[in-house]
Design a protein around this motif. Structure first.
Motif, PDB file in Angstrom:
ATOM      1  N   GLU A  76       0.666  -1.210  -0.068  1.00 45.73           N
ATOM      2  CA  GLU A  76       0.132   0.040   0.037  1.00 45.73           C
ATOM      3  C   GLU A  76       0.922   1.057   0.020  1.00 45.73           C
ATOM      4  O   GLU A  76       0.484   2.339  -0.646  1.00 45.73           O
ATOM      5  CB  GLU A  76      -0.691   0.144   1.185  1.00 45.73           C
ATOM      6  CG  GLU A  76      -1.964  -1.070   1.266  1.00 45.73           C
ATOM      7  CD  GLU A  76      -2.743  -0.876   2.455  1.00 45.73           C
ATOM      8  OE1 GLU A  76      -2.729  -0.013   3.333  1.00 45.73           O
ATOM      9  OE2 GLU A  76      -3.659  -2.022   2.753  1.00 45.73           O
ATOM     10  N   ILE A  77       2.011   1.166   0.710  1.00 45.36           N
ATOM     11  CA  ILE A  77       2.937   2.472   0.726  1.00 45.36           C
ATOM     12  C   ILE A  77       3.578   2.629  -0.372  1.00 45.36           C
ATOM     13  O   ILE A  77       3.373   3.784  -1.188  1.00 45.36           O
ATOM     14  CB  ILE A  77       3.958   2.349   1.998  1.00 45.36           C
ATOM     15  CG1 ILE A  77       3.342   1.996   3.382  1.00 45.36           C
ATOM     16  CG2 ILE A  77       5.092   3.242   1.749  1.00 45.36           C
ATOM     17  CD1 ILE A  77       4.154   1.696   4.412  1.00 45.36           C
ATOM     18  N   LEU A  78       3.993   1.665  -1.212  1.00 42.70           N
ATOM     19  CA  LEU A  78       4.746   1.740  -2.380  1.00 42.70           C
ATOM     20  C   LEU A  78       3.708   1.933  -3.414  1.00 42.70           C
ATOM     21  O   LEU A  78       3.951   2.816  -4.444  1.00 42.70           O
ATOM     22  CB  LEU A  78       5.315   0.490  -2.797  1.00 42.70           C
ATOM     23  CG  LEU A  78       6.470  -0.097  -1.933  1.00 42.70           C
ATOM     24  CD1 LEU A  78       7.023  -1.431  -2.381  1.00 42.70           C
ATOM     25  CD2 LEU A  78       7.570   0.990  -1.907  1.00 42.70           C
ATOM     26  N   ALA A  79       2.445   1.663  -3.312  1.00 47.46           N
ATOM     27  CA  ALA A  79       1.166   2.049  -4.458  1.00 47.46           C
ATOM     28  C   ALA A  79       1.036   3.313  -4.257  1.00 47.46           C
ATOM     29  O   ALA A  79       1.030   4.127  -5.374  1.00 47.46           O
ATOM     30  CB  ALA A  79       0.092   1.270  -4.403  1.00 47.46           C
ATOM     31  N   ALA A  80       0.930   4.040  -3.156  1.00 44.93           N
ATOM     32  CA  ALA A  80       0.632   5.382  -2.818  1.00 44.93           C
ATOM     33  C   ALA A  80       1.854   6.368  -3.346  1.00 44.93           C
ATOM     34  O   ALA A  80       1.698   7.481  -3.669  1.00 44.93           O
ATOM     35  CB  ALA A  80       0.553   5.923  -1.337  1.00 44.93           C
ATOM     36  N   LEU A  81       2.931   5.739  -3.186  1.00 46.91           N
ATOM     37  CA  LEU A  81       4.463   6.464  -3.881  1.00 46.91           C
ATOM     38  C   LEU A  81       4.549   6.347  -5.330  1.00 46.91           C
ATOM     39  O   LEU A  81       5.036   7.154  -5.857  1.00 46.91           O
ATOM     40  CB  LEU A  81       5.421   5.826  -3.135  1.00 46.91           C
ATOM     41  CG  LEU A  81       5.808   6.174  -1.588  1.00 46.91           C
ATOM     42  CD1 LEU A  81       6.926   5.631  -1.245  1.00 46.91           C
ATOM     43  CD2 LEU A  81       5.810   7.661  -1.397  1.00 46.91           C
ATOM     44  N   GLY A  82       3.570   5.405  -5.933  1.00 48.73           N
ATOM     45  CA  GLY A  82       3.749   5.292  -7.293  1.00 48.73           C
ATOM     46  C   GLY A  82       4.655   4.383  -7.849  1.00 48.73           C
ATOM     47  O   GLY A  82       5.235   4.268  -9.004  1.00 48.73           O
ATOM     48  N   GLY A  83       5.189   3.703  -6.863  1.00 46.87           N
ATOM     49  CA  GLY A  83       6.367   2.548  -7.219  1.00 46.87           C
ATOM     50  C   GLY A  83       7.253   2.700  -6.196  1.00 46.87           C
ATOM     51  O   GLY A  83       7.355   3.569  -5.084  1.00 46.87           O
ATOM     52  N   LYS A  84       8.395   1.950  -6.342  1.00 45.34           N
ATOM     53  CA  LYS A  84       9.577   1.971  -5.250  1.00 45.34           C
ATOM     54  C   LYS A  84      10.359   3.302  -5.585  1.00 45.34           C
ATOM     55  O   LYS A  84      10.858   3.567  -6.574  1.00 45.34           O
ATOM     56  CB  LYS A  84      10.360   0.835  -5.769  1.00 45.34           C
ATOM     57  CG  LYS A  84       9.632  -0.424  -5.427  1.00 45.34           C
ATOM     58  CD  LYS A  84      10.691  -1.810  -5.757  1.00 45.34           C
ATOM     59  CE  LYS A  84      10.080  -3.070  -5.488  1.00 45.34           C
ATOM     60  NZ  LYS A  84      10.921  -4.253  -5.755  1.00 45.34           N
ATOM     61  N   PRO A  85      10.555   3.998  -4.302  1.00 44.82           N
ATOM     62  CA  PRO A  85      11.432   4.903  -4.536  1.00 44.82           C
ATOM     63  C   PRO A  85      12.913   4.969  -4.377  1.00 44.82           C
ATOM     64  O   PRO A  85      13.772   5.793  -4.364  1.00 44.82           O
ATOM     65  CB  PRO A  85      10.966   5.809  -3.283  1.00 44.82           C
ATOM     66  CG  PRO A  85      10.800   4.544  -2.199  1.00 44.82           C
ATOM     67  CD  PRO A  85      10.192   3.845  -3.076  1.00 44.82           C
ATOM     68  N   TYR A  86      13.233   3.768  -4.830  1.00 45.75           N
ATOM     69  CA  TYR A  86      15.016   3.212  -4.728  1.00 45.75           C
ATOM     70  C   TYR A  86      15.141   2.348  -5.975  1.00 45.75           C
ATOM     71  O   TYR A  86      14.293   2.283  -6.841  1.00 45.75           O
ATOM     72  CB  TYR A  86      15.179   2.470  -3.602  1.00 45.75           C
ATOM     73  CG  TYR A  86      14.303   1.418  -3.123  1.00 45.75           C
ATOM     74  CD1 TYR A  86      14.466  -0.003  -3.733  1.00 45.75           C
ATOM     75  CD2 TYR A  86      13.275   1.508  -2.061  1.00 45.75           C
ATOM     76  CE1 TYR A  86      13.380  -0.931  -3.519  1.00 45.75           C
ATOM     77  CE2 TYR A  86      12.406   0.762  -1.602  1.00 45.75           C
ATOM     78  CZ  TYR A  86      12.461  -0.706  -2.478  1.00 45.75           C
ATOM     79  OH  TYR A  86      11.439  -1.579  -1.965  1.00 45.75           O
TER      80      TYR A  86
END
Length: 85
Positions: A75-85
């Motif tokens: 859910e966190i990654l989906a809210a960010l639009g993908g992986k931030p790394y």
């Protein structure tokens, strides 16, 4: 599989299994030439750093468990639009 290996492969405990597997697969493909796999190592390192910071923040806020579960991380990654790394 021993207890430590199960813990490392547990999706709820280790958010970077995919990156870890990528590093290992790269080493296997390249005859353990680490210079060929620096991208994968960096990605794993950034993954660990990101989720460590999330864990520290949750600890400060008193949120349990310290490490988000696999479902929460999705859910966190989906809210960010993908992986931030």
């Amino acid at each position: 599989m021993n207890a430590n290996a199960r813990k490392v492969r547990n999706q709820d405990n280790n958010p970077c299994i995919e990156e870890s597997d990528g590093s290992q697969n790269c080493l296997n493909r390249n005859n353990y030439d680490k210079s060929m796999c620096s991208f994968y190592f960096l990605r794993y390192k950034e993954c660990r750093k990101y989720w460590h910071n999330v864990m520290i923040q949750r600890r400060r806020e008193g949120t349990k468990p310290d490490m988000p579960t696999a479902a929460e991380r999705e859910e966190i990654l989906a809210a960010l639009g993908g992986k931030p790394y």
